[in-house]
Design an enzyme around this catalytic site. Structure first.
Site, mmCIF file in Angstrom:
data_model
loop_
_atom_site.group_PDB
_atom_site.id
_atom_site.type_symbol
_atom_site.label_atom_id
_atom_site.label_comp_id
_atom_site.label_asym_id
_atom_site.label_seq_id
_atom_site.Cartn_x
_atom_site.Cartn_y
_atom_site.Cartn_z
ATOM 1 N N GLY A 147 -16.124 4.749 -2.886
ATOM 2 C CA GLY A 147 -16.764 6.071 -2.945
ATOM 3 C C GLY A 147 -17.642 6.231 -4.180
ATOM 4 N N TYR B 97 0.831 -1.217 0.000
ATOM 5 C CA TYR B 97 0.000 0.000 0.000
ATOM 6 C C TYR B 97 0.860 1.259 0.000
ATOM 7 C CZ TYR B 97 -4.315 -2.649 0.923
ATOM 8 O OH TYR B 97 -5.389 -3.496 0.847
ATOM 9 N N LEU C 109 -18.073 0.767 0.048
ATOM 10 C CA LEU C 109 -18.773 1.849 -0.660
ATOM 11 C C LEU C 109 -18.290 1.937 -2.111
ATOM 12 C CD1 LEU C 109 -18.604 4.621 2.123
ATOM 13 C CD2 LEU C 109 -20.370 2.878 1.772
ATOM 14 N N ALA C 110 -17.733 0.829 -2.608
ATOM 15 C CA ALA C 110 -17.169 0.784 -3.964
ATOM 16 C C ALA C 110 -16.145 1.901 -4.158
ATOM 17 C CB ALA C 110 -18.283 0.839 -5.023
HETATM 18 N N1 LIG Z 1 -7.569 -7.076 0.131
HETATM 19 C C1 LIG Z 1 -7.581 -6.288 -0.920
HETATM 20 O O1 LIG Z 1 -7.218 -6.669 -2.043
HETATM 21 C C2 LIG Z 1 -8.052 -4.878 -0.752
HETATM 22 C C3 LIG Z 1 -8.294 -4.075 -1.887
HETATM 23 C C4 LIG Z 1 -8.731 -2.768 -1.685
HETATM 24 C C5 LIG Z 1 -8.917 -2.277 -0.391
HETATM 25 N N2 LIG Z 1 -8.634 -3.088 0.687
HETATM 26 C C6 LIG Z 1 -8.799 -2.590 2.070
HETATM 27 O O2 LIG Z 1 -10.123 -2.122 2.229
HETATM 28 C C7 LIG Z 1 -10.103 -0.795 2.713
HETATM 29 C C8 LIG Z 1 -11.340 -0.085 2.251
HETATM 30 O O3 LIG Z 1 -11.359 0.016 0.819
HETATM 31 P P1 LIG Z 1 -11.812 1.387 0.153
HETATM 32 O O4 LIG Z 1 -10.909 2.463 0.594
HETATM 33 O O5 LIG Z 1 -11.978 1.145 -1.297
HETATM 34 O O6 LIG Z 1 -13.235 1.545 0.896
HETATM 35 P P2 LIG Z 1 -14.494 2.461 0.685
HETATM 36 O O7 LIG Z 1 -14.928 2.836 2.063
HETATM 37 O O8 LIG Z 1 -15.447 1.767 -0.214
HETATM 38 O O9 LIG Z 1 -13.972 3.755 -0.090
HETATM 39 C C9 LIG Z 1 -13.304 4.787 0.548
HETATM 40 C C10 LIG Z 1 -13.235 5.966 -0.403
HETATM 41 O O10 LIG Z 1 -14.558 6.420 -0.664
HETATM 42 C C11 LIG Z 1 -14.643 7.801 -0.406
HETATM 43 N N3 LIG Z 1 -15.983 8.078 0.130
HETATM 44 C C12 LIG Z 1 -16.595 7.475 1.161
HETATM 45 N N4 LIG Z 1 -17.834 7.981 1.335
HETATM 46 C C13 LIG Z 1 -17.991 8.916 0.393
HETATM 47 C C14 LIG Z 1 -19.054 9.783 0.049
HETATM 48 N N5 LIG Z 1 -20.204 9.779 0.719
HETATM 49 N N6 LIG Z 1 -18.883 10.621 -0.984
HETATM 50 C C15 LIG Z 1 -17.725 10.638 -1.668
HETATM 51 N N7 LIG Z 1 -16.662 9.837 -1.391
HETATM 52 C C16 LIG Z 1 -16.808 8.976 -0.380
HETATM 53 C C17 LIG Z 1 -13.560 8.075 0.621
HETATM 54 O O11 LIG Z 1 -13.185 9.430 0.556
HETATM 55 P P3 LIG Z 1 -12.879 10.264 1.906
HETATM 56 O O12 LIG Z 1 -11.544 9.804 2.391
HETATM 57 O O13 LIG Z 1 -12.864 11.671 1.405
HETATM 58 O O14 LIG Z 1 -13.984 10.003 2.865
HETATM 59 C C18 LIG Z 1 -12.464 7.141 0.157
HETATM 60 O O15 LIG Z 1 -11.703 7.706 -0.880
HETATM 61 C C19 LIG Z 1 -8.775 -0.227 2.217
HETATM 62 O O16 LIG Z 1 -8.309 0.872 2.973
HETATM 63 C C20 LIG Z 1 -7.872 -1.417 2.386
HETATM 64 O O17 LIG Z 1 -7.439 -1.495 3.735
HETATM 65 C C21 LIG Z 1 -8.227 -4.366 0.515
#
Ligand SMILES: NC(=O)c1ccc[n+]([C@@H]2O[C@H](COP(=O)([O-])OP(=O)(O)OC[C@H]3O[C@@H](n4cnc5c(N)ncnc54)[C@H](OP(=O)(O)O)[C@@H]3O)[C@@H](O)[C@H]2O)c1
Length: 325
Positions: free
Chosen positions: A241, A80, A238-239
């Site tokens: 965001g 990461y 949340l896909a």
């Molecule tokens: N195992 C794997 O292969 C794998 C792959 C991907 C991720 N992960 C893990 O899963 C965690 C979560 O994944 P993710 O970050 O994709 O999760 P997520 O919670 O689906 O997406 C987070 C993103 O969405 C934005 N967001 C959330 N609510 C929003 C809203 N209402 N309006 C606009 N933007 C919004 C956030 O921005 P803000 O920061 O501005 O709120 C952030 O950029 C990662 O940190 C990682 O630890 C694992």
């Protein structure tokens, strides 16, 4: 009790209106994922940490605010932030050594990513014994954490030798460097193969799932996890965001449905997504990826939402990808 105010755009009625939601954060649920490891039921993901441009004190404060909300489990991976996030965590733990005993750390190995800091000609997977052992020691050194609570094989590797991976993971456990292990992004056949080599000790399969991502429902992975009483960790709930930012028709359809159900429950659409995941019998552990503590509190508010069975299906069907036969 902690109260947070969140401003949320509701996009169904132009011009967009702002609604203030007040979250009364309830006691965080915890979940035993291995004999020695208990996680908060909502996990904070740190994949995007480098994009947040936090300095070390801001990272320390962010970790403390999550802990105050009961979110004590943090997810990262060797790769990461272009191999940089673990180092940032390490700086925070060095700055405030009291943090380590308050949190659980999840990290991952098995990907050799092309990067200016590495000499790999191409990105590839590597789940050989030496890679797993070395990578784990480096992660611990970078994070200044002494041990890792949960260590995951990041992705399926066509060259995986299940017995060799099991031996590496068990050796790390015997050395006291990890407390538990599991995998991520494995399909049911690959999960079963590794699970069998590991003597049924895989603590989780960390998988993608959201109201627009159904791969693991369709593959039968959720059923295999239930069979093993293994809770999945859910990434990109949340896909990333897109559920709230994309204007592609599929996302818009889901967003409208989430907003409709959120109005019914007097909460935010984000909270409804988490309630939808927590409704699953498999005891899913969602990982929030937001940099915002207010958005994290919206996730936690899901413990107070009781979706009806029909509402769960409304969301399941909203994107148009899933059909009932
Ligand atoms: N195992 C794997 O292969 C794998 C792959 C991907 C991720 N992960 C893990 O899963 C965690 C979560 O994944 P993710 O970050 O994709 O999760 P997520 O919670 O689906 O997406 C987070 C993103 O969405 C934005 N967001 C959330 N609510 C929003 C809203 N209402 N309006 C606009 N933007 C919004 C956030 O921005 P803000 O920061 O501005 O709120 C952030 O950029 C990662 O940190 C990682 O630890 C694992």
């Amino acid at each position: 009790m902690v109260l947070f105010e969140v401003n949320h755009h509701v996009s169904t009625e132009p011009p967009y209106s702002m609604v203030n939601y007040t979250y009364e954060v309830t006691t965080m649920e915890t979940i035993q994922i291995a004999p020695e490891v208990r996680f908060s039921r909502i996990v904070q993901g740190l994949w995007r940490l480098k994009n947040w441009n936090f300095d070390t004190i801001q990272t320390v404060n962010f970790l403390h605010r999550c802990i105050e909300l009961g979110v004590t489990t943090f997810d990262t991976a060797e790769i990461y932030g272009d191999y940089g996030v673990e180092e940032e965590i390490g700086k925070a733990l060095l700055w405030d050594p009291t943090l380590r005993s308050k949190i659980q750390l999840v990290t991952k190995t098995g990907i050799n990513m092309k990067s200016p800091s590495k000499s790999y000609r191409i990105g590839h997977y590597d789940t050989r014994y030496d890679k797993i052992i070395e990578s784990c020691k480096q992660s611990i050194a970078k994070m200044n954490c002494e041990y890792i609570d949960l260590y995951l094989i990041h992705r399926e590797d066509p060259l995986i030798d299940h017995d060799e991976v099991a031996r590496a993971l068990n050796d790390l456990k015997a050395m006291g460097l990890i407390k538990a292990y599991g995998c991520s992004n494995f399909d049911p056949f690959k999960f079963e193969a590794l699970q069998s080599a590991c003597g049924n000790n895989l603590a989780t399969n960390q998988i993608e799932m959201s109201p627009v991502c159904f791969e693991h429902f369709d593959s039968g992975m959720m059923d295999v996890l239930q069979k093993h009483h293994t809770p999945p960790m859910i990434w990109s709930p949340l896909a990333g965001g897109l559920l709230f930012t994309s204007n592609e028709p599929m996302y818009v359809k889901v967003r409208r449905k989430l907003e409709e159900i959120a109005l019914r429950h007097k909460t935010s659409p984000e909270t409804i997504v988490y309630a939808w995941l927590l409704y699953l019998p498999v005891k899913a552990i969602p990982i929030s990826g937001s940099s915002s503590v207010e958005r994290l509190s919206a996730a936690i508010a899901a413990f107070d939402v009781r979706l009806s069975h029909e509402e769960w299906y409304e969301i399941y069907l909203a994107s148009g990808q899933q059909r009932l036969r």
